[in-house]
Design a protein around this motif. Structure first.
Motif, PDB file in Angstrom:
ATOM      1  N   LYS A  66     -66.086 -43.738  41.597  1.00 53.30           N
ATOM      2  CA  LYS A  66     -67.021 -44.319  42.567  1.00 53.30           C
ATOM      3  C   LYS A  66     -66.483 -45.610  43.184  1.00 53.30           C
ATOM      4  O   LYS A  66     -67.246 -46.486  43.578  1.00 53.30           O
ATOM      5  CB  LYS A  66     -68.387 -44.566  41.917  1.00 53.30           C
ATOM      6  CG  LYS A  66     -69.060 -43.284  41.442  1.00 53.30           C
ATOM      7  CD  LYS A  66     -70.436 -43.546  40.860  1.00 53.30           C
ATOM      8  CE  LYS A  66     -71.077 -42.248  40.398  1.00 53.30           C
ATOM      9  NZ  LYS A  66     -72.434 -42.468  39.804  1.00 53.30           N
ATOM     10  N   VAL A  67     -65.162 -45.702  43.234  1.00 51.63           N
ATOM     11  CA  VAL A  67     -64.514 -46.807  43.944  1.00 51.63           C
ATOM     12  C   VAL A  67     -63.946 -46.301  45.263  1.00 51.63           C
ATOM     13  O   VAL A  67     -63.964 -46.990  46.274  1.00 51.63           O
ATOM     14  CB  VAL A  67     -63.380 -47.418  43.094  1.00 51.63           C
ATOM     15  CG1 VAL A  67     -62.597 -48.451  43.891  1.00 51.63           C
ATOM     16  CG2 VAL A  67     -63.945 -48.037  41.825  1.00 51.63           C
ATOM     17  N   SER A  68     -63.454 -45.045  45.227  1.00 50.84           N
ATOM     18  CA  SER A  68     -62.858 -44.420  46.402  1.00 50.84           C
ATOM     19  C   SER A  68     -63.151 -42.929  46.376  1.00 50.84           C
ATOM     20  O   SER A  68     -62.828 -42.245  45.393  1.00 50.84           O
ATOM     21  CB  SER A  68     -61.338 -44.655  46.417  1.00 50.84           C
ATOM     22  OG  SER A  68     -60.679 -43.726  47.254  1.00 50.84           O
ATOM     23  N   ALA A  69     -63.730 -42.417  47.438  1.00 46.16           N
ATOM     24  CA  ALA A  69     -64.009 -40.979  47.523  1.00 46.16           C
ATOM     25  C   ALA A  69     -62.710 -40.184  47.513  1.00 46.16           C
ATOM     26  O   ALA A  69     -62.639 -39.099  46.925  1.00 46.16           O
ATOM     27  CB  ALA A  69     -64.823 -40.681  48.787  1.00 46.16           C
ATOM     28  N   GLN A  73     -61.943 -37.310  44.552  1.00 44.42           N
ATOM     29  CA  GLN A  73     -61.686 -35.907  44.872  1.00 44.42           C
ATOM     30  C   GLN A  73     -60.417 -35.379  44.199  1.00 44.42           C
ATOM     31  O   GLN A  73     -60.261 -34.166  44.019  1.00 44.42           O
ATOM     32  CB  GLN A  73     -61.550 -35.734  46.392  1.00 44.42           C
ATOM     33  CG  GLN A  73     -62.849 -35.917  47.149  1.00 44.42           C
ATOM     34  CD  GLN A  73     -62.639 -35.979  48.645  1.00 44.42           C
ATOM     35  OE1 GLN A  73     -61.510 -35.886  49.154  1.00 44.42           O
ATOM     36  NE2 GLN A  73     -63.724 -36.138  49.387  1.00 44.42           N
ATOM     37  N   ARG A  74     -59.528 -36.275  43.798  1.00 43.95           N
ATOM     38  CA  ARG A  74     -58.231 -35.862  43.267  1.00 43.95           C
ATOM     39  C   ARG A  74     -58.093 -36.055  41.753  1.00 43.95           C
ATOM     40  O   ARG A  74     -57.466 -35.247  41.084  1.00 43.95           O
ATOM     41  CB  ARG A  74     -57.117 -36.637  43.990  1.00 43.95           C
ATOM     42  CG  ARG A  74     -56.944 -36.191  45.434  1.00 43.95           C
ATOM     43  CD  ARG A  74     -56.237 -37.237  46.294  1.00 43.95           C
ATOM     44  NE  ARG A  74     -56.003 -36.735  47.643  1.00 43.95           N
ATOM     45  CZ  ARG A  74     -56.951 -36.655  48.580  1.00 43.95           C
ATOM     46  NH1 ARG A  74     -58.195 -37.052  48.323  1.00 43.95           N
ATOM     47  NH2 ARG A  74     -56.666 -36.168  49.772  1.00 43.95           N
ATOM     48  N   THR A 323     -48.763 -45.090  47.985  1.00 45.77           N
ATOM     49  CA  THR A 323     -49.195 -46.183  48.873  1.00 45.77           C
ATOM     50  C   THR A 323     -50.719 -46.256  48.943  1.00 45.77           C
ATOM     51  O   THR A 323     -51.314 -47.345  48.901  1.00 45.77           O
ATOM     52  CB  THR A 323     -48.628 -45.992  50.287  1.00 45.77           C
ATOM     53  OG1 THR A 323     -47.192 -45.987  50.228  1.00 45.77           O
ATOM     54  CG2 THR A 323     -49.078 -47.103  51.219  1.00 45.77           C
ATOM     55  N   THR A 324     -51.363 -45.104  49.029  1.00 49.55           N
ATOM     56  CA  THR A 324     -52.823 -45.067  49.081  1.00 49.55           C
ATOM     57  C   THR A 324     -53.426 -45.534  47.762  1.00 49.55           C
ATOM     58  O   THR A 324     -54.417 -46.279  47.743  1.00 49.55           O
ATOM     59  CB  THR A 324     -53.316 -43.643  49.411  1.00 49.55           C
ATOM     60  OG1 THR A 324     -52.731 -43.213  50.642  1.00 49.55           O
ATOM     61  CG2 THR A 324     -54.838 -43.614  49.536  1.00 49.55           C
ATOM     62  N   LEU A 325     -52.831 -45.107  46.642  1.00 51.40           N
ATOM     63  CA  LEU A 325     -53.313 -45.552  45.328  1.00 51.40           C
ATOM     64  C   LEU A 325     -53.240 -47.077  45.210  1.00 51.40           C
ATOM     65  O   LEU A 325     -54.133 -47.709  44.654  1.00 51.40           O
ATOM     66  CB  LEU A 325     -52.483 -44.902  44.220  1.00 51.40           C
ATOM     67  CG  LEU A 325     -52.776 -43.431  43.938  1.00 51.40           C
ATOM     68  CD1 LEU A 325     -51.705 -42.840  43.026  1.00 51.40           C
ATOM     69  CD2 LEU A 325     -54.157 -43.253  43.293  1.00 51.40           C
ATOM     70  N   ALA A 326     -52.170 -47.652  45.752  1.00 51.46           N
ATOM     71  CA  ALA A 326     -52.036 -49.113  45.723  1.00 51.46           C
ATOM     72  C   ALA A 326     -53.054 -49.776  46.646  1.00 51.46           C
ATOM     73  O   ALA A 326     -53.622 -50.828  46.308  1.00 51.46           O
ATOM     74  CB  ALA A 326     -50.620 -49.512  46.122  1.00 51.46           C
ATOM     75  N   ALA A 327     -53.320 -49.152  47.785  1.00 53.11           N
ATOM     76  CA  ALA A 327     -54.257 -49.728  48.759  1.00 53.11           C
ATOM     77  C   ALA A 327     -55.679 -49.786  48.217  1.00 53.11           C
ATOM     78  O   ALA A 327     -56.454 -50.677  48.589  1.00 53.11           O
ATOM     79  CB  ALA A 327     -54.220 -48.917  50.055  1.00 53.11           C
TER      80      ALA A 327
END
Length: 337
Positions: A66-69, A73-74, A323-327
């Protein structure tokens, strides 16, 4: 309170028994063998987790939902990263997908291979490596990029609880930049290098003969060739050998790569593995160097980039994942100094 605890423990015992019974006698997929002693050990592990389970106390907890949709999802915490005797039943679609990865000709029977495998290596390793028994486990995943040169990251890398490396990556002579500590080293037969005495080898199997090679390399030494020559004998202690689950490879491919490339790189497999066994994950040695070149930190050809396009892995898509995981603050990426 005591009645509730007793009921819960009774349910746990019954659940483990019925699950193992079902796996043992299932006629589909690859059956697992019956290990009474191992059942007792797994029950003991389950009870310890039930009693001692601790919440994550890190500043950043990678598995928090519940921090990032996009992340939710992954990420699937229930998928087990390591192969054990009790979870070796592969679903048919997973088994067929795995067989196609390196298009092995006439693969041996997987059920027989797994039975033989767990006569040699541990078959009762906690899939989460007892993650629930600690409040904050920090993982350093050390890639092989040339951006590690002159980084002075060594002490920082060594300060982590787990230090995960991969393939042929050396540390001797590069300690100031890459550190000297290794707890887990991911390899496949064709990328094997001798490891330190207390290092756990995590074999990433891309074909049935990879599992047979582990048995052979620690006993008879009869397998010396897969599609290229491989070491016929290795010095790794049998109780230090872990097996990356084929179903976990497919999970990384389906959930994270979403079908890009033919199968994940060892680098991405290391990252997702670490996200499942650690509470906090830091990446070192991933991506290009400061000049945009792709090469290994132990090479003297800084303009090289051929390994980036293998035709097997989608390096750009994998880079977008990290990169997305870091963002979204799930991992940190250190790109050199």
């Amino acid at each position: 309170m005591r009645k509730k605890t007793f009921k819960l423990l009774t349910f746990l015992v019954l659940f483990i028994f019925l699950t193992s019974f079902f796996l043992n006698f299932s006629t589909s997929g690859v059956p697992t063998a019956w290990f009474p002693k191992q059942m007792v050990l797994e029950l003991s592990h389950g009870l310890r987790k039930l009693i001692k389970s601790q919440p994550c106390t890190c500043a950043r907890c990678v598995s928090q939902l519940k921090v990032s949709a996009w992340f939710d999802q992954r990420f699937n915490q229930t998928v087990q990263p390591l192969l054990t005797a009790s979870n070796a039943l592969l679903e048919e679609d997973t088994y067929q997908w795995w067989l196609r990865l390196q298009r092995e000709k006439k693969p041996s029977n997987l059920s027989d291979t797994i039975r033989e495998l767990f006569r040699v290596v541990p078959g009762n390793v906690d899939p989460a490596l007892d993650k629930k028994l600690v409040g904050c486990r920090r993982c350093a995943v050390v890639g092989n990029s040339g951006n590690l040169k002159d980084s002075s990251y060594g002490p920082e890398i060594d300060s982590h609880d787990f230090v995960v490396r991969m393939n042929r990556a050396p540390t001797m002579g590069f300690e100031a930049d890459v550190g000297s500590k290794t707890t887990h080293h991911l390899v496949y037969p064709e990328s094997f290098r001798e490891l330190g005495e207390n290092v756990s080898m995590v074999l990433v199997p891309f074909k049935t003969i990879d599992l047979q090679w582990v048995v052979s390399a620690t006993t008879t030494g009869t397998i010396s060739h897969t599609y290229v020559p491989v070491p016929s004998k290795i010095k790794v202690k049998q109780d230090k050998i872990l097996i990356y689950h084929p179903a976990f490879i497919k999970y990384v491919f389906d959930n994270w790569l979403q079908g890009h490339g033919r199968y994940p790189s060892t680098g991405l497999l290391s990252v997702i593995f670490s996200m499942h066994v650690c509470h906090e994950v830091d990446l070192y040695g991933f991506g290009a160097d400061s000049k945009g070149n792709w090469h290994h930190y132990w090479e003297n050809n800084p303009s090289a980039g051929a390994f980036r396009k293998t035709g097997v892995h989608d390096a750009d898509f994998e880079s977008n994942i990290t990169t997305t995981l870091a963002a979204i603050n799930k991992i940190r990426i250190f790109k050199g100094r």
